[in-house]
Design a protein around this motif. Structure first.
Motif, PDB file in Angstrom:
ATOM      1  N   PRO A 114       0.804  -1.233   0.000  1.00 55.29           N
ATOM      2  CA  PRO A 114       0.000   0.000   0.000  1.00 55.29           C
ATOM      3  C   PRO A 114       0.829   1.272   0.000  1.00 55.29           C
ATOM      4  CG  PRO A 114      -0.045  -1.029   2.159  1.00 55.29           C
ATOM      5  CD  PRO A 114       0.628  -2.004   1.247  1.00 55.29           C
TER       6      PRO A 114
ATOM      7  N   TYR B 190      -6.895  -3.753   0.737  1.00 53.56           N
ATOM      8  CA  TYR B 190      -6.855  -3.334   2.145  1.00 53.56           C
ATOM      9  C   TYR B 190      -5.969  -2.096   2.350  1.00 53.56           C
ATOM     10  CZ  TYR B 190      -8.598  -8.121   2.613  1.00 53.56           C
ATOM     11  OH  TYR B 190      -9.327  -9.278   2.494  1.00 53.56           O
ATOM     12  N   ARG B 191      -5.675  -1.375   1.272  1.00 46.42           N
ATOM     13  CA  ARG B 191      -4.743  -0.251   1.367  1.00 46.42           C
ATOM     14  C   ARG B 191      -5.258   0.874   2.259  1.00 46.42           C
ATOM     15  NH1 ARG B 191      -7.257  -0.080  -3.503  1.00 46.42           N
ATOM     16  NH2 ARG B 191      -8.210   1.879  -4.211  1.00 46.42           N
ATOM     17  N   ARG B 192      -6.578   1.071   2.321  1.00 44.18           N
ATOM     18  CA  ARG B 192      -7.118   2.190   3.094  1.00 44.18           C
ATOM     19  C   ARG B 192      -6.902   1.999   4.592  1.00 44.18           C
ATOM     20  NH1 ARG B 192     -10.482   1.717  -1.255  1.00 44.18           N
ATOM     21  NH2 ARG B 192     -10.744   3.611  -2.529  1.00 44.18           N
TER      22      ARG B 192
ATOM     23  N   GLU C 292      -3.420   3.282   5.063  1.00 45.23           N
ATOM     24  CA  GLU C 292      -3.397   4.741   4.905  1.00 45.23           C
ATOM     25  C   GLU C 292      -4.024   5.440   6.108  1.00 45.23           C
ATOM     26  OE1 GLU C 292      -5.438   5.069   1.241  1.00 45.23           O
ATOM     27  OE2 GLU C 292      -3.693   4.504   0.008  1.00 45.23           O
ATOM     28  N   HIS C 293      -5.069   4.842   6.674  1.00 42.58           N
ATOM     29  CA  HIS C 293      -5.697   5.430   7.866  1.00 42.58           C
ATOM     30  C   HIS C 293      -4.715   5.488   9.019  1.00 42.58           C
ATOM     31  CE1 HIS C 293      -8.395   6.186  11.216  1.00 42.58           C
ATOM     32  NE2 HIS C 293      -8.029   5.032  11.766  1.00 42.58           N
TER      33      HIS C 293
END
Length: 676
Positions: A255, A264-266, A269-270
């Motif tokens: 990611p 599942y990158r978000r 990033e979160h």
């Protein structure tokens, strides 16, 4: 709950993401201690991580593993994986004896659920708990003694019974097994754990280590790959896919790489936004590969055998090629500090001690004394006896080309060029005999160097300095501010007119050393010549914080001075002849650069050098136009105006010798910006 991470500086950001997700999802845990096995994590990153942990009321305990390769008494080959992965093997001996159970997490994991249930999992007398990885290649299993009926686990998440680990001598078994395999396994530490702990692993539900690329596999396909996966159960696999407790960003679709389509990158990033590394741009340069990789994911859904063919064929070849490349990259980097001395007995001890106290990896100090008469040489011989593996004396010879004086090169520069010819380390720093380095100077310069250098390309990094008197009392917290120096002025045109790089503050890599270690026909000072070479053919970067004390005393060959003021201009007028001689040396240096690298300079660089060398032939108005056109400015308008008047004539440059040679000290300060 005891958590273990192993990381180097490059992965500190990803570890921060994993760590903050751990803290966030386990707020109710009264006791949660994080142990970090550090392989070169900088003091700055440590502070940022601890500040982050403080926000959750958690503590990080640091265990340094900078000498990780020394833990093995045989040659190891990590097959393209970072050597830091091997750190988890030593948890039993590195952690306090009071720690009897630990949960190891890879840095590329993110926690999305409470880990209370995982932590309390009964291991049923096994040494460790881990999640199966059914897609591992059969030849890999065969090499470590596993048959098709044996399960293979991923080591990215390990729940370890440290009491049993120690009692059964697992660490020694791992090392012995690795030695038998000649230090070469496909997945290094992971293969070791599978080979040694066969029959001693409790298989955990896949939700505790869900590989992000398994989203595109069906349960049926994973069972086809390895019948041992039947023990997991379809329901557990589906639960892991929809509601993973720990996401493991295995595979190449990471990611933090620009252009990735990781499902599942978000989540990553979160949690990145909650760390001190928030806003860090994604790594560029692999956008096309990311698109192709994501296409392969969808091919996996439609026809998984195609992916299997790609992975077992092309994929294995890529890993092997990466392994060869990475072994070279992982080899311990050699660092040398070159110290030129001359009658510095009053100050050199403090400088040597500050270099020996550096927090970076082992480095060696190479010293050349230029005929001291105050006991400096005898003191250096004493230090060499104390530190035979750290301090090396290579004094400049009294005969031959290195001994002859050159009217167009100060003796300190000649001494440093001699030292540069005597080393071939990966990274080289220059040291004045009378400064004092901060403990993390080499570490921070090395960190910046690794950020900016490209394989085979010259690179130079330098830093600010604290200006102090001979008793180390502060004169100014910043050399840049004190001397009105702008460290951003690193183009060829700017460095031709004024050098922002002080020798005692710089680090160069081996390509730059090779480029500029030959003695030029003329130079103002060694550091100015090095900066010119870097500006023409490489990259220059500045660490905008003081990393050393720049000592000022009556014996300085050059030193720090306030520049750009009316008082400075009046003082320059009093020494007008000396200033003109310095300008002559500056132009001789530019001419030497043009001759030395005639075939390598670009057309634009030839034009810049030609314009600079034409300044002495011009009248004041033409000089002003040329300076403005090419950017031959100094740090202040007053200095720029002064150079228009002070630059000597062409006849004086080509036929005169500088009136004053810097021969009183071969350990003089670098060519600071105030000299012209």
């Amino acid at each position: 709950m005891n958590i273990v991470y192993v990381s180097n500086e490059n992965y500190a950001r990803h570890m921060a993401v994993s760590m903050v997700s751990l803290f966030d999802r386990n707020r109710s845990r009264k006791e949660l201690t994080v142990y970090v096995f550090s392989i070169g994590i900088t003091s700055k990153s440590r502070r940022l991580l601890q500040d982050m942990a403080d926000g959750y009321g958690r503590t990080i305990r640091w265990i340094d593993l900078d000498n990780l390769r020394e833990q093995f008494d045989f040659q190891i080959h990590t097959q393209g994986f970072d050597i830091s992965a091997m750190g988890r093997l030593f948890a039993g001996s590195l952690l306090p004896g009071t720690v009897t159970r630990v949960l190891y997490l890879d840095c590329d994991t993110v926690v999305t659920r409470s880990l209370k249930e995982l932590w309390n999992t009964c291991l049923h007398g096994n040494v460790a708990g881990a999640v199966m990885e059914p897609t591992i290649y059969e030849p890999v299993k065969e090499k470590i003694g596993l048959g098709s009926q044996d399960a293979y686990v991923n080591s990215g998440v390990l729940l370890i019974d440290l009491k049993l680990w120690r009692q059964q001598g697992i660490e020694r078994q791992l090392l012995d097994f690795y030695r038998e395999k000649e230090g070469r396994l496909f997945a290094c530490d992971q293969d070791l754990i599978n080979g040694v702990l066969k029959g001693k692993i409790c298989f955990l539900p896949p939700k505790y280590n869900f590989f992000s690329n398994y989203r595109y596999f069906s349960y049926k396909e994973l069972v086809r790959r390895s019948e041992t996966y039947k023990a997991v159960g379809k329901k557990a696999f589906q639960t892991a896919k929809r509601h993973p407790a720990i996401i493991h960003y295995a595979g190449d679709e990471r990611p933090w790489v620009r252009g990735n389509f990781n499902h599942y990158r978000r989540v990553y990033e979160h949690y990145l936004s909650l760390t001190p590394w928030a806003g860090t741009p994604k790594e560029p340069g692999r956008e096309l590969y990311m698109a192709a990789y994501h296409l392969m994911n969808y091919v996996t859904v439609l026809c998984p055998k195609i992916r299997e063919m790609i992975s077992s064929g092309f994929g294995m070849k890529m890993v092997e090629a990466r392994g060869i490349s990475r072994e070279k990259e992982d080899a311990p980097k050699k660092i040398a500090v070159l110290l030129a001395s001359y009658n510095g007995r009053d100050y050199i001890e403090a400088q040597l001690d500050s270099i020996l106290a550096q927090t970076a990896w082992d480095l060696k100090i190479i010293v050349s004394d230029d005929g001291s008469t105050d006991g400096t040489r005898e003191f250096l011989e004493q230090y060499q006896r104390y530190y035979p593996d750290r301090v090396f004396l290579k004094h400049r010879p009294d005969q031959g080309p290195w001994a002859a004086l050159c009217s167009h090169m100060p003796r300190p520069a000649r001494n440093f060029f001699w030292l540069m010819s005597q080393t071939d380390e990966d990274y080289i720093l220059l040291s004045d005999q009378d400064d004092v380095w901060y403990p993390d100077k080499v570490e921070k310069l090395l960190e910046r160097m690794r950020q900016v250098e490209t394989a085979g390309k010259p690179a130079l990094v330098f830093s600010d300095m604290e200006v102090v008197d001979e008793d180390l009392w502060q004169i100014s917290p910043s050399f840049f501010a004190y001397s009105r120096c702008n460290p951003r002025r690193t183009s060829l045109a700017e460095i031709l007119a004024e050098n922002p790089v002080t020798g005692g503050s710089l680090m160069m890599n081996r390509p730059l050393l090779k480029l500029c270690s030959g003695m030029p026909r003329a130079c103002f000072m060694h550091d100015w010549w090095i900066a010119l070479c870097a500006s023409c053919f490489g990259v220059i970067s500045c660490v905008r914080e003081p990393l050393s004390m720049y000592r000022q005393h009556g014996g300085n060959a050059l030193g720090a001075k306030r520049t750009g003021s009316l008082e400075d201009l009046r003082e320059r007028r009093r020494r007008q002849k000396e200033v003109e001689d310095n300008y002559r040396l500056m132009f001789l240096q530019a001419a030497a650069l043009k001759r030395e690298f005639k075939e390598q300079l670009s057309p634009a660089q030839h034009r810049t050098l030609g314009a600079f060398l034409s300044l002495p032939r011009m009248n004041g108005a033409d000089r002003l136009k040329t300076i403005v056109r090419y950017g031959f400015f100094k740090s202040s308008l007053l200095q720029t105006a002064a150079q228009i008047i002070t630059i000597p004539s062409e006849f004086q440059i080509t036929n005169s010798r500088p009136k004053k040679e810097t021969t009183d000290s071969s350990a003089g300060k670098g060519a600071d910006i105030h000299e012209n």
